[in-house]
Motif scaffolding. Structure first.
Motif: not given
Length: 285
Positions: A157-162, A227-231
């Protein structure tokens, strides 16, 4: 009771989360246990963002980045010198956190500062994640212990966000970067789109560049949504600031707005709604 945490002083705090920015709203609606780690990590990345800003003198920035490499090594050894890293080192969970991955962020920053463009579009997301996802993951570990599948899901999730944040920054600042001799988009994608160096400094941007930027905005919005979906569900309440970042990022990418600047009531409402949903839908609440 442990020793009292020395507050993070200004101007580091104000630079960490500028008013009306996505970082500010994410900090404002963060869970109590996440707020100090978050403001500390935001302060750290604000210092690094300033060094890779196109307007910063490259030689001075390179010297300062090298100093930060040494400072992260001191942080890993629990002997930091800088007020920000001393603040991070004093957080309750700091003794259980491995800060060494932050070296990858500095390495990515040094590559960007050097001005060498990415060769392939496939490298873009990994580069963006190294720059901005790694510090966000450190903040998550500083807030609570993360293990097993929850930690792995959170990393995705955080990797997608970054990566999405990197795209958002690149779209906003590509022209300033080009005027300072930096090409921040992958070479293979620019060639495929028929974009010349002169297009990156042109104002207004030619149609082929506008089309490419639109595709990047769609890519960023998809990464934010991913990122939201994978949290992981079990972490949504305590790490709801990440959902606020993802929600606002997707909105800004789709509407072509910046994540900082003038106060927008819609951002406040969306940030509050994202935090509220995260708390309500968490299995622990």
């Amino acid at each position: 009771m442990g020793p009292l945490l020395t507050p993070l002083e200004d101007p580091y705090r104000s630079r960490a989360a500028p008013p009306a920015s996505a970082r500010y709203w994410s900090w404002l609606f963060a869970a109590p246990e996440s707020r100090d780690p978050l403001i500390g990590v935001y302060a750290l990345t604000a210092e690094w963002r300033a060094l890779i800003d196109p307007a910063t003198e490259p030689q001075a920035a390179a010297i300062k980045l090298a100093w930060w490499e040494q400072e992260i090594a001191r942080l890993v050894a629990a002997a930091p010198l800088h007020p920000i890293t001393r603040f991070l080192s004093g957080l309750p969970c700091a003794g259980c956190v491995d800060f060494s991955p932050l070296h990858a962020s500095l390495e990515a920053a040094a590559r960007q500062l050097a001005g060498a463009p990415l060769e392939r579009g496939a490298e873009l997301e990994a580069h963006g994640a190294a720059l901005w996802a790694t510090p966000l993951m450190a903040a998550a570990h500083l807030a609570r212990e993360l293990t097993g599948e929850s930690a792995r899901a959170l990393q995705r999730s955080v990797s997608a966000l970054g990566a999405a944040q990197y795209l958002e920054d690149s779209i906003a600042d590509y022209r300033r970067s080009a005027l300072h001799g930096r090409v921040i988009f992958p070479v293979d994608e620019l060639l495929a789109a028929g974009i010349e160096d002169s297009d990156l400094t042109a104002s207004p941007a030619p149609e082929r560049l506008r089309s490419y930027l639109d595709r990047l905005r769609s890519r960023a919005a998809a990464l934010y949504r991913g990122a939201a979906d994978q949290m992981p569900g079990s972490e949504r309440a305590s790490l709801r600031h990440l959902l606020v970042l993802a929600t606002l990022g997707a909105e800004h990418s789709e509407r072509r707005t910046r994540s900082a600047g003038a106060f927008r009531p819609a951002d406040l409402f969306k940030a509050w709604s994202a935090a509220r949903r995260a708390t309500r839908h968490s299995p622990k609440h």
